[in-house]
Design a protein around this motif. Sequence first.
Motif, PDB file in Angstrom:
ATOM      1  N   SER A 122      11.909   0.936   9.926  1.00  0.00           N
ATOM      2  CA  SER A 122      11.264  -0.093  10.735  1.00  0.00           C
ATOM      3  C   SER A 122       9.845  -0.364  10.244  1.00  0.00           C
ATOM      4  O   SER A 122       9.216   0.483   9.603  1.00  0.00           O
ATOM      5  CB  SER A 122      11.208   0.343  12.206  1.00  0.00           C
ATOM      6  N   VAL A 123       9.340  -1.550  10.545  1.00  0.00           N
ATOM      7  CA  VAL A 123       7.958  -1.888  10.207  1.00  0.00           C
ATOM      8  C   VAL A 123       7.009  -0.919  10.909  1.00  0.00           C
ATOM      9  O   VAL A 123       5.995  -0.507  10.351  1.00  0.00           O
ATOM     10  CB  VAL A 123       7.634  -3.337  10.613  1.00  0.00           C
ATOM     11  N   ARG A 124       7.360  -0.550  12.138  1.00  0.00           N
ATOM     12  CA  ARG A 124       6.512   0.374  12.902  1.00  0.00           C
ATOM     13  C   ARG A 124       6.372   1.718  12.190  1.00  0.00           C
ATOM     14  O   ARG A 124       5.297   2.318  12.196  1.00  0.00           O
ATOM     15  CB  ARG A 124       7.090   0.572  14.308  1.00  0.00           C
ATOM     16  N   LEU A 125       7.454   2.173  11.553  1.00  0.00           N
ATOM     17  CA  LEU A 125       7.382   3.447  10.845  1.00  0.00           C
ATOM     18  C   LEU A 125       6.474   3.323   9.621  1.00  0.00           C
ATOM     19  O   LEU A 125       5.696   4.234   9.327  1.00  0.00           O
ATOM     20  CB  LEU A 125       8.777   3.908  10.414  1.00  0.00           C
TER      21      LEU A 125
ATOM     22  N   ASP B 168      -1.799   2.319   7.876  1.00  0.00           N
ATOM     23  CA  ASP B 168      -2.322   1.393   8.877  1.00  0.00           C
ATOM     24  C   ASP B 168      -2.343  -0.044   8.387  1.00  0.00           C
ATOM     25  O   ASP B 168      -2.132  -0.982   9.158  1.00  0.00           O
ATOM     26  CB  ASP B 168      -3.735   1.809   9.295  1.00  0.00           C
ATOM     27  N   THR B 169      -2.634  -0.218   7.108  1.00  0.00           N
ATOM     28  CA  THR B 169      -2.756  -1.568   6.559  1.00  0.00           C
ATOM     29  C   THR B 169      -1.994  -1.670   5.242  1.00  0.00           C
ATOM     30  O   THR B 169      -1.639  -0.654   4.624  1.00  0.00           O
ATOM     31  CB  THR B 169      -4.227  -1.924   6.286  1.00  0.00           C
ATOM     32  N   LYS B 170      -1.772  -2.897   4.837  1.00  0.00           N
ATOM     33  CA  LYS B 170      -1.126  -3.138   3.551  1.00  0.00           C
ATOM     34  C   LYS B 170      -1.985  -2.581   2.422  1.00  0.00           C
ATOM     35  O   LYS B 170      -1.466  -2.042   1.440  1.00  0.00           O
ATOM     36  CB  LYS B 170      -0.904  -4.642   3.355  1.00  0.00           C
TER      37      LYS B 170
ATOM     38  N   GLN C 254      -3.937   0.035   2.461  1.00  0.00           N
ATOM     39  CA  GLN C 254      -3.744   1.485   2.366  1.00  0.00           C
ATOM     40  C   GLN C 254      -2.448   1.817   1.630  1.00  0.00           C
ATOM     41  O   GLN C 254      -2.395   2.738   0.819  1.00  0.00           O
ATOM     42  CB  GLN C 254      -3.709   2.105   3.761  1.00  0.00           C
ATOM     43  N   LEU C 255      -1.422   1.046   1.897  1.00  0.00           N
ATOM     44  CA  LEU C 255      -0.135   1.254   1.242  1.00  0.00           C
ATOM     45  C   LEU C 255      -0.242   0.965  -0.249  1.00  0.00           C
ATOM     46  O   LEU C 255       0.281   1.720  -1.082  1.00  0.00           O
ATOM     47  CB  LEU C 255       0.922   0.352   1.884  1.00  0.00           C
ATOM     48  N   LEU C 256      -0.948  -0.095  -0.617  1.00  0.00           N
ATOM     49  CA  LEU C 256      -1.113  -0.454  -2.023  1.00  0.00           C
ATOM     50  C   LEU C 256      -1.898   0.626  -2.772  1.00  0.00           C
ATOM     51  O   LEU C 256      -1.552   0.999  -3.903  1.00  0.00           O
ATOM     52  CB  LEU C 256      -1.826  -1.798  -2.152  1.00  0.00           C
ATOM     53  N   LEU C 257      -2.949   1.129  -2.146  1.00  0.00           N
ATOM     54  CA  LEU C 257      -3.763   2.165  -2.793  1.00  0.00           C
ATOM     55  C   LEU C 257      -2.963   3.458  -2.954  1.00  0.00           C
ATOM     56  O   LEU C 257      -3.089   4.148  -3.968  1.00  0.00           O
ATOM     57  CB  LEU C 257      -5.028   2.421  -1.978  1.00  0.00           C
ATOM     58  N   ALA C 258      -2.147   3.774  -1.973  1.00  0.00           N
ATOM     59  CA  ALA C 258      -1.300   4.970  -2.068  1.00  0.00           C
ATOM     60  C   ALA C 258      -0.299   4.819  -3.206  1.00  0.00           C
ATOM     61  O   ALA C 258      -0.027   5.766  -3.948  1.00  0.00           O
ATOM     62  CB  ALA C 258      -0.576   5.208  -0.746  1.00  0.00           C
TER      63      ALA C 258
END
Length: 218
Positions: free
Chosen positions: A42-45, A51-53, A55-59
Amino acid sequence: MPKLVDHEERRAHIIDALLRVAADTGLHAVTMRSVAVEAGVSVRLVQYYFDTKEQLLLAALTRLAVRMGERVRERVRATGPSTAPRDIVEAVLLEAVPTDEESRTFHLVYTEYAVLSVTDPALADQSFLAAPNEMEDFLVGQLTAAQQAGDTDPRLDARQEAVVLLAVSAGLGLSVLLGQRTTSDAVAVLRYHLGRLFPGSGASDGCGKSGHANQRRP
């Protein structure tokens, strides 16, 4: 008894989903929803872990950089314990050329991130330069060792030559992504340049042995 959740494994699963989406549609088109669909969650997961896109990109970038470092070390180890600096330099530079799906994804996403970070402050991260700086320092050490061993011109500036080598390999990698030339052609150009820098040394076959460059392709 409830199943224990491996949070690191779940984070990695989400990041890998992002990389697949980015490789297919481009980093600019990635959304939290598209990543969730690809990951089968899910998007919630996704938002629970990131928290943000941004943060996901940096990870994802961090994960790519770690894996690239591992691949470089694997290439260097494969050259053997008593390999000449020239072969070690080649092993490092070859990682800048997309030779398989994993390296293609890395260079595609890494290049897109670099472009986006220029205009998006949220993506600007100085750690982005850590891996290239470490690689530059490593090449300087190898070139210096080659000069001391008499394998290359002692009058050359090792730092400047390392910068040139990285620029050449990065440019060749981009030309492969763009379809300007094949991987084999890019590798041939790289080995041609190394042959000028290390006159008299044969091209590596990836196992620390010398020979004619036209007889080998990754």
